[in-house]
Write an enzyme that holds these catalytic residues in place. Structure first.
Site, short mmCIF file in Angstrom:
data_model
loop_
_atom_site.label_atom_id
_atom_site.label_comp_id
_atom_site.label_asym_id
_atom_site.label_seq_id
_atom_site.Cartn_x
_atom_site.Cartn_y
_atom_site.Cartn_z
N GLU A 40 0.90 -1.18 0.14
CA GLU A 40 -0.11 0.14 -0.06
C GLU A 40 0.89 1.22 -0.09
OE1 GLU A 40 -2.32 -0.52 3.51
OE2 GLU A 40 -3.50 -2.11 2.55
N LYS A 193 -4.94 5.70 -40.44
CA LYS A 193 -4.45 4.21 -39.84
C LYS A 193 -5.62 3.51 -39.26
CE LYS A 193 -3.24 5.37 -35.27
NZ LYS A 193 -2.32 5.66 -34.33
C1 R5P Z 1 -2.97 7.68 -31.23
O1 R5P Z 1 -4.16 8.18 -31.55
C2 R5P Z 1 -1.94 8.48 -30.71
O2 R5P Z 1 -1.91 9.73 -31.05
C3 R5P Z 1 -0.49 7.90 -30.83
O3 R5P Z 1 -0.33 7.65 -32.14
C4 R5P Z 1 -0.34 6.56 -30.28
O4 R5P Z 1 -1.17 6.33 -29.23
C5 R5P Z 1 0.66 5.69 -30.27
O5 R5P Z 1 0.60 4.43 -29.61
P1 R5P Z 1 1.65 3.38 -30.33
O6 R5P Z 1 3.34 3.89 -30.02
O7 R5P Z 1 1.29 2.41 -29.24
O8 R5P Z 1 1.25 3.11 -31.56
#
Ligand code: R5P
Length: 311
Positions: A40, A193
């Protein structure tokens, strides 16, 4: 504010807290922030805060839930010790990517974190590049939301001094990439994406010409690095020149460093909103947010506008 300024820190990022206090030319408030043997969190303030204007510095980086708990208990201790006003300085706000339900039967985790902070007794929040600006609205208290883009753009410009294509790796980051572009010159490209699962990214298409040009992928955070690496591979396929990346929050979860190392990205710039291991500083350039946070703390304490720091 009539009350004196006092600043405390959790254990998430002591270096940042010390850098901020150096700028403020004041000592950090004394507190025991530790753990009981059963795991804790244990907090005890070691100086009076009665009537003070208190700031607590704690980015919500790994270990995320532990750091949230420290912050909540620090706020509760300050409230019960009669601090006049408590501001949570949260350079990196965790759970921010869970600000809405994407399928049924999910929590809205960012809202839960906001509710817990308010329930603990926080009066204001100071944050940088919240993943979703809508999170400001989860609080019914003032939120000063600073942006890291200009710090990153200035550093990039100083270091590389070349017109680049600012690339948004997803549709949600277009404004951020455009702000970066406005500060460094050059043009804009936008990648679309999709996420098959929370830690995976799949690039669909890109708008903009990158052929033979240096590019910088601009994002709010790097977590697994999947977004960045997928974007960089697409840029390389489309004939981009040198590929750089700039992001406010360098979370670098799982094997992010290794993935980036093996990708076409030649350099990454992040801020120190979360601690970045010294051992990685050869590939990761770190820009400090300490002066911006120190200035914001002074302005909030003196009831001055913070908007000058917003761009
Ligand atoms: C997503 O919408 C954010 O803007 C970042 O692109 C994302 O959080 C990056 O996460 P990762 O590095 O796991 O792809």
């Amino acid at each position: 504010m009539d009350g004196r300024l006092q600043v405390f820190s959790g254990t998430a990022h002591p270096q940042l807290a010390h850098d901020i206090m150096r700028m403020l030319d004041a000592p950090l408030g004394r507190a025991l922030v530790d753990q009981w043997r059963n795991g804790e969190t244990r907090i005890r303030l070691e100086e009076s805060v009665r009537g003070s204007d208190v700031f607590v510095i704690q980015p919500l980086c790994t270990p995320v839930n532990h750091n949230i708990m420290e912050l909540l208990l620090l706020i509760d201790a300050l409230k019960r010790a009669s601090a006049d006003r408590i501001t949570a300085v949260i350079p990196y706000f965790a759970y921010a990517r869970q600000e809405k339900k994407t399928t049924g039967r999910e929590p809205i985790s960012a809202k839960v974190v906001s509710n817990m902070l308010v329930t603990a007794g926080v009066d204001r929040v100071l944050a940088i590049d919240l993943h979703a600006p809508a999170i400001e609205g989860f609080f019914d208290i003032p939120v000063d939301h600073l942006r890291g883009t200009s710090l990153l753009a200035r550093r990039f410009h100083k270091e590389f001094d070349l017109p680049v294509v600012a690339v948004s790796p997803d549709s949600g980051g277009v404004t951020r990439a455009e702000n970066f572009r406005a500060l460094t010159g050059g043009s804009l490209a936008i990648i679309s994406k999709r996420r098959p699962s929370p830690d995976e990214t799949e690039v669909i298409e890109m708008v903009g010409n990158v052929d033979g040009q240096p590019c910088v992928i601009v994002d709010d955070m790097i977590s697994t690095g999947s977004t960045l690496v997928e974007a960089a591979e697409l840029l390389a396929k489309r004939g981009a020149g040198q590929i750089y990346a700039a992001a406010t929050h360098g979370v670098f979860a799982a094997d992010a460093f290794e993935r980036i190392e093996q990708s076409p990205i030649s350099r990454v710039i992040v801020t120190d909103s979360v601690p970045i291991p010294e051992s990685r500083r050869d590939m990761i350039e770190v820009v400090t947010i300490a002066p911006m946070l120190a200035e914001a703390i002074m302005r909030i304490h003196n009831d001055m506008s913070v908007s000058a720091l917003f761009s």
